[in-house]
Enzyme design. Structure first.
Site, mmCIF file in Angstrom:
data_model
loop_
_atom_site.group_PDB
_atom_site.id
_atom_site.type_symbol
_atom_site.label_atom_id
_atom_site.label_comp_id
_atom_site.label_asym_id
_atom_site.label_seq_id
_atom_site.Cartn_x
_atom_site.Cartn_y
_atom_site.Cartn_z
ATOM 1 C CB CYS A 224 -8.898 5.512 -1.068
ATOM 2 S SG CYS A 224 -7.301 5.743 -0.226
ATOM 3 C CB THR A 225 -6.986 0.474 1.085
ATOM 4 O OG1 THR A 225 -5.731 1.107 0.786
ATOM 5 C CG2 THR A 225 -7.344 -0.484 -0.052
ATOM 6 C CG HIS A 226 -5.132 5.563 3.311
ATOM 7 N ND1 HIS A 226 -4.496 5.016 2.226
ATOM 8 C CD2 HIS A 226 -4.136 5.952 4.167
ATOM 9 C CE1 HIS A 226 -3.181 5.067 2.413
ATOM 10 N NE2 HIS A 226 -2.935 5.632 3.581
ATOM 11 C CG ASP B 232 -1.868 1.240 1.178
ATOM 12 O OD1 ASP B 232 -2.536 1.432 0.145
ATOM 13 O OD2 ASP B 232 -1.898 2.004 2.156
ATOM 14 C CB SER B 233 0.214 4.719 -1.009
ATOM 15 O OG SER B 233 -1.022 4.942 -0.345
ATOM 16 C CB CYS C 245 -2.695 0.826 -2.952
ATOM 17 S SG CYS C 245 -2.576 2.566 -3.404
ATOM 18 C CG ASN C 246 -8.899 1.485 -4.298
ATOM 19 O OD1 ASN C 246 -8.717 1.356 -3.083
ATOM 20 N ND2 ASN C 246 -9.910 0.926 -4.919
ATOM 21 C CE1 TYR D 169 3.381 5.647 -3.115
ATOM 22 C CE2 TYR D 169 2.644 3.858 -4.527
ATOM 23 C CZ TYR D 169 3.589 4.392 -3.684
ATOM 24 O OH TYR D 169 4.743 3.699 -3.407
ATOM 25 N N GLY D 170 -2.214 8.989 -4.849
ATOM 26 C CA GLY D 170 -3.393 9.258 -5.672
ATOM 27 C C GLY D 170 -3.212 10.283 -6.768
#
Length: 259
Positions: free
Chosen positions: A178-180, A5-6, A68-69, A37-38
């Site tokens: 977003c996984t966050h 992931d970022s 991470c999307n 990263y987005g």
């Protein structure tokens, strides 16, 4: 198994993986030092992720979950073409939302890179006919999670700014791209109310990874005890440790790495 992931967001996927694969060792790599990263270009993301994948392969990971999307949208096809191990990517849960909506209005809260991804556009085009899809880039939300601010004044102000217009358009599903963002789901639900269902793809991604591990015979040897996960971060080790303390009660190994 490896998880990329970022930053800290991939832990929302990791916690689902350990539920369905309790005896599988996991190497988690959170690139918090380069987060977010987005808004980065696909080329920049791909270059960064290649170095991380090479590191995980050195750690003998036999399958990698791209939790991470933004990474998935930028380079999952590249990774599958250039490496000889399976990769599981993130897919925004827009399809079940579009199929399940009764109000014919669905909200999507995601990173800029995810909303520009081909998979998202293709799924929306196929299943979104006649449905209003309100897309919102969650500017600043990744940074809030990385700072472990899940419900502070700044986070709540941003969430209200993003979600109130969706409520005004009568959404009944909110898709998290977003996984966050699942770490913010409790605060979101208070704003949205019970009439809106929040869609987190992490459980489905974990089940898919477990299925691949079984069908491709990648499962490790069975043990009566849960396997240990190892966590690497390019950012602040303390924040990762603090978040893990919230998520798990068992021991964990966190290491800082310069990559």
């Amino acid at each position: 198994m490896g998880v990329i992931d970022s930053g800290l967001g991939g832990l929302t996927v990791w916690r689902e993986l350990v539920k369905v694969l309790p005896h599988e060792s996991i190497v988690y790599f959170g690139d918090s030092g380069y987060c977010p990263y987005g808004s980065r270009s696909p080329e920049a993301i791909t270059k960064r992720v290649r170095a991380i994948v090479d590191f995980l392969i050195e750690k003998r990971c036999k399958l990698i979950v791209v939790a991470c999307n933004a990474i998935t949208a930028a380079c999952i096809d590249y990774l599958r073409e250039h490496y000889n191990i399976p990769f599981v990517g993130m897919e925004p849960a827009i399809k079940p939302a579009l199929l399940g909506t009764r109000t014919r209005a669905v909200g999507v809260l995601a990173t800029q890179r995810t909303l520009k991804g081909n998979l998202f556009a293709r799924t929306k085009a196929i299943y979104g006919h006649g449905i209003t899809v309100i897309e919102q880039v969650g500017h600043g939300l990744v940074e809030c999670v990385e700072a472990l601010d899940f419900d502070g004044p700044v986070t709540l102000r941003q969430l209200n700014d993003y979600l109130r217009p969706m409520i005004a358009q009568n959404i009944d599903f909110l898709v998290l791209g977003c996984t966050h963002y699942p770490f913010l789901a409790p605060a979101m639900q208070k704003i949205l109310g019970d009439a809106v269902t929040i869609m987190d793809p992490a459980p489905a991604v974990a089940r898919h990874a477990a299925h691949l591990m079984e069908t491709q015979r990648l499962n490790g040897s069975f043990s009566q005890h849960p396997a240990e996960s190892v966590f690497y971060t390019t950012g602040d080790k303390t924040r990762l440790e603090r978040l893990l303390q919230r998520l798990i009660s068992s021991r964990y190994n966190v290491q800082t790495i310069d990559l």
